[in-house]
Design a protein around this motif. Structure first.
Motif, PDB file in Angstrom:
ATOM      1  N   LYS A 175       0.807  -1.214   0.000  1.00  0.00           N
ATOM      2  CA  LYS A 175       0.000   0.000   0.000  1.00  0.00           C
ATOM      3  C   LYS A 175       0.844   1.269   0.000  1.00  0.00           C
ATOM      4  O   LYS A 175       0.399   2.331  -0.414  1.00  0.00           O
ATOM      5  CB  LYS A 175      -0.956  -0.004   1.190  1.00  0.00           C
ATOM      6  CG  LYS A 175      -2.134  -0.964   0.998  1.00  0.00           C
ATOM      7  CD  LYS A 175      -3.188  -0.744   2.062  1.00  0.00           C
ATOM      8  CE  LYS A 175      -4.440  -1.562   1.758  1.00  0.00           C
ATOM      9  NZ  LYS A 175      -5.500  -1.356   2.771  1.00  0.00           N
ATOM     10  N   GLY A 176       2.063   1.192   0.505  1.00  0.00           N
ATOM     11  CA  GLY A 176       2.945   2.355   0.482  1.00  0.00           C
ATOM     12  C   GLY A 176       2.794   3.216   1.726  1.00  0.00           C
ATOM     13  O   GLY A 176       1.919   3.013   2.588  1.00  0.00           O
ATOM     14  N   GLY A 177       3.684   4.226   1.819  1.00  0.00           N
ATOM     15  CA  GLY A 177       3.640   5.153   2.952  1.00  0.00           C
ATOM     16  C   GLY A 177       4.226   4.578   4.229  1.00  0.00           C
ATOM     17  O   GLY A 177       4.036   5.140   5.311  1.00  0.00           O
ATOM     18  N   LEU A 178       4.941   3.476   4.123  1.00  0.00           N
ATOM     19  CA  LEU A 178       5.500   2.831   5.302  1.00  0.00           C
ATOM     20  C   LEU A 178       6.955   3.284   5.486  1.00  0.00           C
ATOM     21  O   LEU A 178       7.789   3.120   4.592  1.00  0.00           O
ATOM     22  CB  LEU A 178       5.441   1.306   5.145  1.00  0.00           C
ATOM     23  CG  LEU A 178       5.719   0.467   6.401  1.00  0.00           C
ATOM     24  CD1 LEU A 178       4.679   0.738   7.475  1.00  0.00           C
ATOM     25  CD2 LEU A 178       5.733  -1.022   6.052  1.00  0.00           C
ATOM     26  N   ALA A 179       7.244   3.911   6.627  1.00  0.00           N
ATOM     27  CA  ALA A 179       8.591   4.418   6.909  1.00  0.00           C
ATOM     28  C   ALA A 179       9.554   3.262   7.140  1.00  0.00           C
ATOM     29  O   ALA A 179       9.164   2.170   7.557  1.00  0.00           O
ATOM     30  CB  ALA A 179       8.564   5.334   8.135  1.00  0.00           C
ATOM     31  N   LYS A 180      10.839   3.539   6.870  1.00  0.00           N
ATOM     32  CA  LYS A 180      11.858   2.516   6.987  1.00  0.00           C
ATOM     33  C   LYS A 180      11.946   1.979   8.411  1.00  0.00           C
ATOM     34  O   LYS A 180      12.082   0.769   8.634  1.00  0.00           O
ATOM     35  CB  LYS A 180      13.210   3.080   6.554  1.00  0.00           C
ATOM     36  CG  LYS A 180      14.327   2.039   6.547  1.00  0.00           C
ATOM     37  CD  LYS A 180      15.631   2.645   6.044  1.00  0.00           C
ATOM     38  CE  LYS A 180      16.730   1.603   6.051  1.00  0.00           C
ATOM     39  NZ  LYS A 180      18.015   2.157   5.570  1.00  0.00           N
ATOM     40  N   GLU A 181      11.834   2.900   9.405  1.00  0.00           N
ATOM     41  CA  GLU A 181      11.938   2.448  10.797  1.00  0.00           C
ATOM     42  C   GLU A 181      10.754   1.571  11.185  1.00  0.00           C
ATOM     43  O   GLU A 181      10.871   0.672  12.022  1.00  0.00           O
ATOM     44  CB  GLU A 181      12.044   3.648  11.754  1.00  0.00           C
ATOM     45  CG  GLU A 181      10.924   4.673  11.615  1.00  0.00           C
ATOM     46  CD  GLU A 181      11.260   5.762  10.601  1.00  0.00           C
ATOM     47  OE1 GLU A 181      10.628   6.837  10.681  1.00  0.00           O
ATOM     48  OE2 GLU A 181      12.147   5.532   9.745  1.00  0.00           O
ATOM     49  N   ASP A 182       9.582   1.814  10.547  1.00  0.00           N
ATOM     50  CA  ASP A 182       8.416   0.967  10.831  1.00  0.00           C
ATOM     51  C   ASP A 182       8.611  -0.439  10.257  1.00  0.00           C
ATOM     52  O   ASP A 182       8.180  -1.426  10.857  1.00  0.00           O
ATOM     53  CB  ASP A 182       7.155   1.598  10.243  1.00  0.00           C
ATOM     54  CG  ASP A 182       6.775   2.895  10.947  1.00  0.00           C
ATOM     55  OD1 ASP A 182       7.088   3.025  12.155  1.00  0.00           O
ATOM     56  OD2 ASP A 182       6.191   3.772  10.294  1.00  0.00           O
ATOM     57  N   VAL A 183       9.257  -0.509   9.099  1.00  0.00           N
ATOM     58  CA  VAL A 183       9.523  -1.815   8.501  1.00  0.00           C
ATOM     59  C   VAL A 183      10.452  -2.615   9.389  1.00  0.00           C
ATOM     60  O   VAL A 183      10.256  -3.820   9.605  1.00  0.00           O
ATOM     61  CB  VAL A 183      10.145  -1.644   7.091  1.00  0.00           C
ATOM     62  CG1 VAL A 183      10.557  -3.009   6.523  1.00  0.00           C
ATOM     63  CG2 VAL A 183       9.171  -0.953   6.165  1.00  0.00           C
ATOM     64  N   GLU A 184      11.478  -1.944   9.945  1.00  0.00           N
ATOM     65  CA  GLU A 184      12.452  -2.640  10.780  1.00  0.00           C
ATOM     66  C   GLU A 184      11.838  -3.178  12.060  1.00  0.00           C
ATOM     67  O   GLU A 184      12.368  -4.112  12.676  1.00  0.00           O
ATOM     68  CB  GLU A 184      13.603  -1.693  11.107  1.00  0.00           C
ATOM     69  CG  GLU A 184      14.441  -1.337   9.875  1.00  0.00           C
ATOM     70  CD  GLU A 184      15.512  -0.308  10.176  1.00  0.00           C
ATOM     71  OE1 GLU A 184      15.478   0.272  11.290  1.00  0.00           O
ATOM     72  OE2 GLU A 184      16.371  -0.069   9.299  1.00  0.00           O
ATOM     73  N   LYS A 185      10.723  -2.581  12.515  1.00  0.00           N
ATOM     74  CA  LYS A 185      10.064  -3.043  13.730  1.00  0.00           C
ATOM     75  C   LYS A 185       9.205  -4.294  13.495  1.00  0.00           C
ATOM     76  O   LYS A 185       8.762  -4.929  14.456  1.00  0.00           O
ATOM     77  CB  LYS A 185       9.182  -1.925  14.285  1.00  0.00           C
ATOM     78  CG  LYS A 185       9.969  -0.708  14.768  1.00  0.00           C
ATOM     79  CD  LYS A 185       9.019   0.384  15.231  1.00  0.00           C
ATOM     80  CE  LYS A 185       9.771   1.649  15.654  1.00  0.00           C
ATOM     81  NZ  LYS A 185       8.849   2.735  16.060  1.00  0.00           N
ATOM     82  N   LEU A 186       8.940  -4.616  12.231  1.00  0.00           N
ATOM     83  CA  LEU A 186       8.097  -5.770  11.932  1.00  0.00           C
ATOM     84  C   LEU A 186       8.815  -7.071  12.257  1.00  0.00           C
ATOM     85  O   LEU A 186      10.052  -7.133  12.206  1.00  0.00           O
ATOM     86  CB  LEU A 186       7.711  -5.773  10.449  1.00  0.00           C
ATOM     87  CG  LEU A 186       6.776  -4.660   9.961  1.00  0.00           C
ATOM     88  CD1 LEU A 186       6.678  -4.685   8.439  1.00  0.00           C
ATOM     89  CD2 LEU A 186       5.382  -4.826  10.568  1.00  0.00           C
TER      90      LEU A 186
END
Length: 826
Positions: free
Chosen positions: A206-217
């Protein structure tokens, strides 16, 4: 092309989907109000016809009906219109010229696998024990019908019922009587098409996902997101999970978090390709190519119909001329069809065109699966692919804005359809180019005499490529007179010259082609004591011996049987193979050149899907040194490693009772010779023959133009094509007397119908292959200056023959049809 909107759609002209001659005309129907908005020319409809429902094609909307008391259209099929006015004009022309029904011609442009049939179901109105009392006990046939339907569960497809009893007329009258008694009912339903759309689930970030949010997954979810970010496109769900080695639960978690979306989308079944092809820089045309390219480009720019004969020696760069013409067509928003004569050439051609025009090339030929053909057809119609490559039937590809048609190796007989309608793709291409205002380019090293004569008459513009690219030399050709080879009556299959050349080629780490236009091991088996030859029970032909599997096979009807232990006539056990096929050539290579690696390419070796592709890919990669094959390897192949071509027997076609025998031999030998020396190394050709002085062989060394002119002069004196057009009327019957009597009757009807029409009638006579697939065959040959002037008269004559049958008692069934522009008179 969609039909224009019409204000008056109260009435529709419908062509019934049937080959029956007297029904080959439009019928008028009322259009119910609910169908007026979606009904168009090209729509498929179900209509009441007689006492049943039939499938039909809408071909027009008349202002007023021809008759009163019209029936209404029953339903409109949920399919887009399959043709527009231009395609309808083409099919009407095919039906007229090739003496077929319009519905048969319309079948040519149907989406693959979407041909529909209406099923007729016969059902008992009550259990058998309740309806049997209504039937007279003496009517045993009607009682048997009830028993069969009851055993099938109370209902049965009408076609299956007729097959069960083997007497369609008797079943028809009996079922009508049982309907009248209230025993049976009759219903109609539309059968489902054999292919459908397929779909799969696709995943999109969907997009709009920050890099730091991805790393928290969690790691699995992060792997999914990173893969989607890398691809930057939607990915099939199954592929995504496989590539990331993750599970459905990880993906479901991302869906719940709103980070990805999943939806079902249609998936196109794509034919096999070599994967991503990296386009290289196009070669620089030489002066002859440049001249041809400029002439064709000017024609395309004009937007008018133009015909070109591109005659170029083998290896002269005709394909580059095609590609430059396609570039011009694409720049003007139009599309192109490229026809090739053999399915075996399609993979190579696709690779070339896909490399030059990535993601713009569709392919259509019979080796694709039904689903692949259907998806390619739909993608062409929807405008996804502006370029279509394929064999004969690709001429009907539904390109909406056709600007160019290329027919490669236009002389090939494979462009002729062997089923009704018996169209020739070259003639259809000419007519389609006229209708669409397109440019037609017929490319060849050995033009057909028909196209050559049209060029001399100015109908085609004649373009020439006289030299190979980079001025590479033509192959050196050596003729081996097989009458002088061998001793004590023993003539080897491969001469010492042939074996020596093969050995030198292998030692030099180069590749070779061995050509023999006959599959199998031996032409036939023969008893050494009495001379008997096992023959096909269905055809007037000997059975070919196949060593692989040890069986005898008829190459015409497919009849197959085990090799007998002894002669069926005298009981002798001395059966010997006579002649040779590709299997025996392979055995000779194993015996004389042990260690040489080879592949065989003929119709026996290419029965599986992608077989052509696999064999040619293996050979091109250098994993095999020799390619043994029939005519499917004789033309079009461009493999730089081939430096030697051996023709095992150049005489196979010379003795055929066909006026084109010399022309075809010259064309075939020229084409197969041209496979040698197309790379940087020079080529050599060895041709084995018992007729070294034949003009077709001498033309390979001397002046081919002299051979062509001499052949044309003999055709002119005998009034044969290209100086006339032919119609071969064929009469067949399982009974020899019936076939002969029917042919004589057909001759009289033709004489009456063609009186004053400037047509010459020859025959009737037994066909050279007088029995085929259980039927005795006679033919009547008609010569005329222009087929269009007599086609309706010939069609009418065939109709009159069937009409006269009622007063003309015959022992068995008779079939009569016309083959316009026949490529074979066998």
């Amino acid at each position: 092309m969609k039909a224009p909107l019409l204000e008056n759609k109260n009435y529709a002209e419908v062509v019934i989907d049937t080959p029956v001659r007297h029904l080959d005309r439009p019928f008028h129907y009322l259009v119910p109000q609910e169908f007026k908005e979606k009904l168009e020319v090209g729509s498929l409809v179900m209509v009441p016809f007689g006492n049943r429902l039939s499938l039909g094609y809408v071909v027009g909307f008349p202002d007023s009906p021809q008759v009163g008391n019209l029936k209404e259209i029953a339903s409109v099929l949920d399919e887009p219109p399959i043709f527009g006015f231009d395609t309808l004009r083409l099919c009407q022309w095919i039906a007229s010229r090739y003496i077929s029904s319009l519905s048969q011609a319309l079948h040519l442009i149907m989406p693959p696998g979407r041909t529909r049939k209406i099923k007729e179901i016969i059902a008992l109105k009550a259990p058998a024990e309740e309806v049997i009392p209504a039937i007279t006990p003496r009517d045993t046939f009607s009682l048997a019908i009830v028993e069969v339907i009851s055993a099938a569960g109370g209902s049965l497809d009408y076609e299956d019922l007729k097959k069960h009893f083997g007497s369609p007329q008797r079943v028809s009258s009996a079922t009508k009587k049982l309907e009248g008694l209230g025993v049976l009912s009759r219903t109609f339903s539309l059968a489902k098409p054999s292919v459908r759309h397929v779909s799969n689930l696709v995943v999109r970030l969907k997009g709009g996902l920050a890099k730091e949010d991805v790393e928290k997954l969690p790691s699995k979810q992060r792997a999914l997101v990173e893969y989607l970010e890398l691809e930057k496109d939607e990915i099939p769900r199954s592929q995504l999970l496989k590539e990331t080695k993750t599970s459905n639960s990880s993906l479901d978690s991302l869906i719940k978090k709103g980070l990805v979306s999943v939806e079902r989308k249609r998936r196109l079944r794509k034919p096999r390709t070599r994967g991503e092809l990296v386009p290289g820089p196009p070669p620089t045309p030489n002066e002859h190519q440049e001249e041809a390219i400029n002439r064709i480009k000017e024609a395309i720019k004009s937007g008018k119909t133009n015909f070109f004969l591109l005659e170029g020696v083998t290896g002269s760069g005709k394909t580059e001329v095609y590609m430059r013409a396609i570039e011009e067509v694409l720049s003007r928003g139009r599309g192109a069809i490229i026809l090739v004569p053999e399915i075996s050439l399609t993979p190579q051609t696709i690779e070339r065109f896909e490399s030059r025009f990535p993601k713009k090339v569709a392919v259509l030929h019979s080796s694709l699966s039904p689903g692949e053909r259907y998806d390619q057809w739909c993608a062409i119609r929807d405008g996804t692919y502006p370029i279509v490559v394929g064999a004969r039937s690709a001429i009907f590809a539904p390109l909406q804005n056709l600007g160019l048609i290329v027919i490669d190796e236009e002389h090939e007989s494979t462009y002729k359809n062997d089923q009704a309608p018996h169209y020739h793709a070259r003639a259809v291409a000419e007519e389609r180019a006229r209708i669409y205002g397109a440019t037609l380019v017929a490319g060849n090293a050995t033009p057909s005499f028909e196209t050559y004569q049209k060029a001399r008459a100015g109908i085609y513009s004649h373009l020439r490529l006289p030299r190979r690219i980079d001025n590479r030399p033509m192959p050196q050709i050596e003729i081996v007179d097989m009458k002088k080879v061998g001793g004590a009556g023993q003539i080897p299959l491969l001469s010492p010259t042939m074996l020596d050349s093969l050995s030198r080629t292998i030692e030099a780490e180069e590749q070779a082609i061995l050509f023999l236009n006959r599959r199998g091991f031996s032409n036939y088996l023969q008893c050494k004591r009495c001379g008997n030859i096992p023959r096909c029970d269905n055809c007037d032909i000997s059975l070919s011996y196949h060593a692989e599997g040890n069986f005898l096979l008829c190459h015409h009807c497919g009849d197959r049987r085990e090799v007998p232990d002894s002669c069926e006539k005298c009981g002798s056990g001395f059966l010997k193979g006579v002649g040779a096929g590709t299997q025996r050539v392979a055995a000779e290579i194993q015996s004389n050149l042990p260690g040489a690696t080879f592949l065989r390419m003929d119709s026996d070796a290419t029965t599986t899907k992608d077989a052509h592709w696999n064999i040619l890919s293996t050979f091109r990669s250098g994993k095999a040194q020799i390619l043994i094959g029939t005519q499917m390897i004789a033309k079009g192949l461009d493999i730089p490693g081939i430096t030697f071509v051996g023709v095992v027997n150049a005489d196979t076609a010379l003795a055929l009772p066909d006026f084109r025998a010399s022309e075809r031999t010259y064309q075939l030998l020229t084409q197969v010779s041209g496979r040698a020396g197309r790379g940087l190394r020079p080529g050599k050709v060895v041709i084995q023959t018992f007729n070294p002085e034949h003009p077709a062989l001498k033309a390979l060394f001397g002046n081919p133009q002299e051979f062509v002119e001499r052949e044309l002069q003999s055709r002119l004196e005998a009034f044969y094509p290209p100086f006339c057009e032919l119609v071969n009327v064929i009469i067949t019957s399982p009974d020899p007397t019936t076939a002969a009597r029917s042919a004589a009757r057909m001759k009289k009807i033709l004489q009456n119908n063609l009186q004053g029409k400037q047509a010459t009638i020859l025959g009737p006579a037994p066909a050279p292959i007088s029995r085929l697939k259980g039927n005795y065959r006679w033919h009547i040959l008609i010569k005329t200056g222009e087929v269009e002037k007599i086609s309706s008269s010939v069609s009418n004559a065939i109709g009159r023959f069937y009409g006269y049958k009622k007063g003309f008692p015959l022992k068995s069934e008779v079939k009569v049809w016309a083959d316009v522009d026949p490529v074979s008179l066998l």
